[in-house]
Design a protein around this motif. Structure first.
Motif, PDB file in Angstrom:
ATOM      1  N   ALA A  21      -8.713   0.378   8.309  1.00 26.10           N
ATOM      2  CA  ALA A  21      -7.454  -0.344   8.088  1.00 26.10           C
ATOM      3  C   ALA A  21      -7.270  -0.652   6.600  1.00 26.10           C
ATOM      4  N   ASP A  22      -8.356  -0.952   5.903  1.00 27.21           N
ATOM      5  CA  ASP A  22      -8.268  -1.246   4.466  1.00 27.21           C
ATOM      6  C   ASP A  22      -7.798  -0.037   3.663  1.00 27.21           C
ATOM      7  N   LEU A  23      -8.202   1.162   4.065  1.00 28.09           N
ATOM      8  CA  LEU A  23      -7.765   2.369   3.367  1.00 28.09           C
ATOM      9  C   LEU A  23      -6.318   2.725   3.696  1.00 28.09           C
ATOM     10  N   VAL A  24      -5.899   2.448   4.915  1.00 28.54           N
ATOM     11  CA  VAL A  24      -4.545   2.794   5.349  1.00 28.54           C
ATOM     12  C   VAL A  24      -3.510   1.798   4.823  1.00 28.54           C
ATOM     13  N   ALA A  25      -3.866   0.519   4.756  1.00 29.66           N
ATOM     14  CA  ALA A  25      -2.922  -0.537   4.396  1.00 29.66           C
ATOM     15  C   ALA A  25      -2.124  -0.267   3.117  1.00 29.66           C
ATOM     16  N   PRO A  26      -2.741   0.225   2.035  1.00 27.64           N
ATOM     17  CA  PRO A  26      -1.958   0.431   0.805  1.00 27.64           C
ATOM     18  C   PRO A  26      -0.891   1.523   0.925  1.00 27.64           C
ATOM     19  N   VAL A  27      -1.018   2.427   1.865  1.00 26.45           N
ATOM     20  CA  VAL A  27      -0.060   3.528   1.966  1.00 26.45           C
ATOM     21  C   VAL A  27       0.802   3.454   3.218  1.00 26.45           C
TER      22      VAL A  27
END
Length: 65
Positions: A15-21
């Motif tokens: 989720a941390d990797l997906v959140a910015p995009v």
């Protein structure tokens, strides 16, 4: 390069990797005159795809409605 995994290490989609995009796109629904596939049609498509290609790993991405 910052954020790039070291060679030979596995990456995990978090989720941390997906959140910015992540971005929300409005769904206008199906175009007039189109119909959704039945479960039987999806089963047939899956069977046909697996006859052509047998992946060792199969990633499936889906969203709930």
């Amino acid at each position: 390069m910052k954020g790039k995994p070291a060679r030979g290490t596995a990456m995990a989609l978090t989720a941390d990797l997906v959140a910015p995009v992540e971005r929300v796109e409005p769904d206008p629904g199906p175009e007039p005159g189109t119909t959704e596939h039945t479960d039987a049609e999806f089963d047939g498509l899956v069977e046909q795809l697996l006859l052509e290609y047998r992946p060792e790993v199969l990633w499936v991405f889906a969203t709930a409605r």
